[in-house]
Design a protein around this motif. Sequence first.
Motif, PDB file in Angstrom:
ATOM      1  N   SER A   2     -22.103 -18.025 -16.460  1.00 15.93           N
ATOM      2  CA  SER A   2     -21.429 -18.629 -17.334  1.00 15.93           C
ATOM      3  C   SER A   2     -21.426 -20.110 -17.619  1.00 15.93           C
ATOM      4  N   LEU A   3     -21.652 -21.164 -18.786  1.00 18.10           N
ATOM      5  CA  LEU A   3     -21.184 -22.195 -18.331  1.00 18.10           C
ATOM      6  C   LEU A   3     -20.845 -23.184 -17.902  1.00 18.10           C
ATOM      7  N   ALA A   4     -18.820 -22.000 -17.632  1.00 21.58           N
ATOM      8  CA  ALA A   4     -18.495 -22.224 -16.287  1.00 21.58           C
ATOM      9  C   ALA A   4     -18.501 -22.034 -15.298  1.00 21.58           C
ATOM     10  N   GLU A   5     -19.678 -21.236 -15.204  1.00 20.40           N
ATOM     11  CA  GLU A   5     -19.808 -20.766 -13.939  1.00 20.40           C
ATOM     12  C   GLU A   5     -21.026 -22.789 -13.235  1.00 20.40           C
ATOM     13  N   ARG A   6     -21.495 -22.238 -14.419  1.00 21.37           N
ATOM     14  CA  ARG A   6     -22.562 -23.707 -14.267  1.00 21.37           C
ATOM     15  C   ARG A   6     -21.705 -25.255 -14.032  1.00 21.37           C
ATOM     16  N   LEU A   7     -20.501 -25.004 -14.615  1.00 22.81           N
ATOM     17  CA  LEU A   7     -19.972 -26.467 -14.448  1.00 22.81           C
ATOM     18  C   LEU A   7     -19.119 -26.567 -13.261  1.00 22.81           C
ATOM     19  N   LEU A   8     -18.766 -25.106 -13.057  1.00 18.84           N
ATOM     20  CA  LEU A   8     -18.064 -25.446 -11.096  1.00 18.84           C
ATOM     21  C   LEU A   8     -19.632 -25.437 -10.483  1.00 18.84           C
ATOM     22  N   THR A   9     -19.914 -25.237 -10.411  1.00 13.26           N
ATOM     23  CA  THR A   9     -20.944 -25.457  -9.269  1.00 13.26           C
ATOM     24  C   THR A   9     -21.716 -26.821 -10.046  1.00 13.26           C
ATOM     25  N   PHE A  10     -21.938 -27.309 -10.558  1.00 17.13           N
ATOM     26  CA  PHE A  10     -21.821 -28.874 -10.636  1.00 17.13           C
ATOM     27  C   PHE A  10     -21.310 -29.691 -10.005  1.00 17.13           C
ATOM     28  N   SER A  11     -20.914 -29.071 -10.840  1.00 14.17           N
ATOM     29  CA  SER A  11     -18.792 -30.090 -10.550  1.00 14.17           C
ATOM     30  C   SER A  11     -18.573 -30.443  -9.633  1.00 14.17           C
ATOM     31  N   LEU A  12     -18.970 -29.622  -8.604  1.00 10.26           N
ATOM     32  CA  LEU A  12     -18.319 -29.281  -7.145  1.00 10.26           C
ATOM     33  C   LEU A  12     -19.229 -30.243  -6.419  1.00 10.26           C
ATOM     34  N   ARG A  13     -21.286 -29.741  -6.861  1.00 13.19           N
ATOM     35  CA  ARG A  13     -21.625 -30.782  -6.065  1.00 13.19           C
ATOM     36  C   ARG A  13     -21.995 -32.755  -6.202  1.00 13.19           C
ATOM     37  N   ALA A  14     -21.411 -32.213  -7.992  1.00 12.80           N
ATOM     38  CA  ALA A  14     -21.216 -34.269  -8.212  1.00 12.80           C
ATOM     39  C   ALA A  14     -20.179 -34.484  -7.686  1.00 12.80           C
ATOM     40  N   LYS A  15     -19.337 -33.903  -6.797  1.00 13.48           N
ATOM     41  CA  LYS A  15     -17.842 -34.418  -7.225  1.00 13.48           C
ATOM     42  C   LYS A  15     -16.742 -34.879  -8.180  1.00 13.48           C
ATOM     43  N   VAL A  16     -16.967 -34.382  -9.249  1.00 13.05           N
ATOM     44  CA  VAL A  16     -16.285 -34.707 -10.179  1.00 13.05           C
ATOM     45  C   VAL A  16     -15.581 -33.724 -10.643  1.00 13.05           C
ATOM     46  N   ALA A  17     -14.108 -34.207 -11.393  1.00 16.11           N
ATOM     47  CA  ALA A  17     -12.747 -33.982 -11.769  1.00 16.11           C
ATOM     48  C   ALA A  17     -13.043 -33.760 -12.929  1.00 16.11           C
ATOM     49  N   ILE A  18     -12.369 -32.829 -14.049  1.00 21.65           N
ATOM     50  CA  ILE A  18     -12.693 -32.520 -15.159  1.00 21.65           C
ATOM     51  C   ILE A  18     -10.900 -32.384 -15.857  1.00 21.65           C
ATOM     52  N   ALA A  19     -10.937 -33.474 -16.735  1.00 19.36           N
ATOM     53  CA  ALA A  19      -9.497 -33.374 -17.910  1.00 19.36           C
ATOM     54  C   ALA A  19     -10.451 -32.805 -19.593  1.00 19.36           C
ATOM     55  N   THR A  20      -9.666 -31.947 -20.023  1.00 18.68           N
ATOM     56  CA  THR A  20      -9.807 -31.524 -21.480  1.00 18.68           C
ATOM     57  C   THR A  20      -8.986 -32.031 -22.346  1.00 18.68           C
ATOM     58  N   GLY A  38     -11.947 -20.494  -8.414  1.00 14.50           N
ATOM     59  CA  GLY A  38     -12.450 -21.698  -7.831  1.00 14.50           C
ATOM     60  C   GLY A  38     -12.428 -23.006  -8.348  1.00 14.50           C
ATOM     61  N   SER A  39     -12.244 -22.915  -9.538  1.00 17.74           N
ATOM     62  CA  SER A  39     -11.847 -23.899 -10.081  1.00 17.74           C
ATOM     63  C   SER A  39     -10.940 -25.155 -10.099  1.00 17.74           C
ATOM     64  N   SER A  40      -9.698 -24.951  -9.548  1.00 18.78           N
ATOM     65  CA  SER A  40      -8.803 -25.393  -9.410  1.00 18.78           C
ATOM     66  C   SER A  40      -9.497 -26.491  -8.319  1.00 18.78           C
ATOM     67  N   ALA A  41     -10.532 -26.389  -7.409  1.00 16.70           N
ATOM     68  CA  ALA A  41     -11.440 -27.669  -6.768  1.00 16.70           C
ATOM     69  C   ALA A  41     -11.862 -28.883  -7.935  1.00 16.70           C
ATOM     70  N   ILE A  42     -11.780 -28.286  -9.663  1.00 17.31           N
ATOM     71  CA  ILE A  42     -12.818 -29.123 -10.799  1.00 17.31           C
ATOM     72  C   ILE A  42     -11.874 -29.242 -11.391  1.00 17.31           C
ATOM     73  N   PHE A  43     -10.459 -28.923 -11.583  1.00 19.40           N
ATOM     74  CA  PHE A  43     -10.011 -28.826 -13.043  1.00 19.40           C
ATOM     75  C   PHE A  43      -8.696 -29.710 -12.491  1.00 19.40           C
ATOM     76  N   ASP A  44      -8.801 -30.904 -12.992  1.00 14.56           N
ATOM     77  CA  ASP A  44      -7.525 -31.524 -13.410  1.00 14.56           C
ATOM     78  C   ASP A  44      -6.039 -31.148 -14.024  1.00 14.56           C
ATOM     79  N   ARG A  45      -6.975 -31.331 -15.029  1.00 18.77           N
ATOM     80  CA  ARG A  45      -5.415 -30.723 -16.775  1.00 18.77           C
ATOM     81  C   ARG A  45      -6.106 -30.743 -17.643  1.00 18.77           C
ATOM     82  N   GLY A  46      -5.521 -29.888 -18.465  1.00 17.52           N
ATOM     83  CA  GLY A  46      -6.023 -29.883 -19.666  1.00 17.52           C
ATOM     84  C   GLY A  46      -4.384 -30.590 -20.783  1.00 17.52           C
ATOM     85  N   PHE A  47      -4.612 -31.069 -22.163  1.00 19.20           N
ATOM     86  CA  PHE A  47      -3.959 -31.324 -23.194  1.00 19.20           C
ATOM     87  C   PHE A  47      -4.623 -30.753 -24.448  1.00 19.20           C
ATOM     88  N   VAL A  48      -3.665 -29.686 -24.923  1.00 21.63           N
ATOM     89  CA  VAL A  48      -3.180 -28.928 -25.614  1.00 21.63           C
ATOM     90  C   VAL A  48      -2.723 -29.800 -26.966  1.00 21.63           C
TER      91      VAL A  48
END
Length: 156
Positions: A2-20, A38-48
């Motif tokens: 999935s897109l989200a699984e690919r995002l996790l893989t690439f974010s881990l490699r790039a050492k990126v932390a994400i917010a929405t 495993g998304s806790s390794a790359i996802f910091d927080r989301g704002f709705v």
Amino acid sequence: MSLAERLLTFSLRAKVAIATAESCTGGMVSAAITDVAGSSAIFDRGFVTYTNDAKQALLGVKGATLDRVGAVSEEVAQEMADGALANSNATLAVSITGIAGPGGSEHKPEGRVCFGLAQAGHPTKTETVEFGAMGRGNVRIAARDHALTLLLNAIS
């Protein structure tokens, strides 16, 4: 994968932390990311931030911007993305604001969604996508997937 699984893989490699920062998707991007183990390794927080008040209080969107161009605009999407980056530990943030439907107006039709992408050390990018009047649920899914793709493209 999935897109989200690919995002996790690439974010881990790039050492990126994400917010929405989400409005019309109501947390769907955050949910898609956190559905992946495993998304806790790359996802910091989301704002709705569904209301204008929330956009201002949580993300620092300016009332003057909202008054001048309205919530569904690239200017607000930029301020939302910048605010998510500034109010998190993320290095990459995506924002979404739009009209999922039903309804809309002549000037802001159903299916118009504005996106922002803020990345530490880079100018914030914005774009508008006209998904069309394809129904509320479909617009929200399309916007979620587009936001995930924007994040992926920023790091891959």
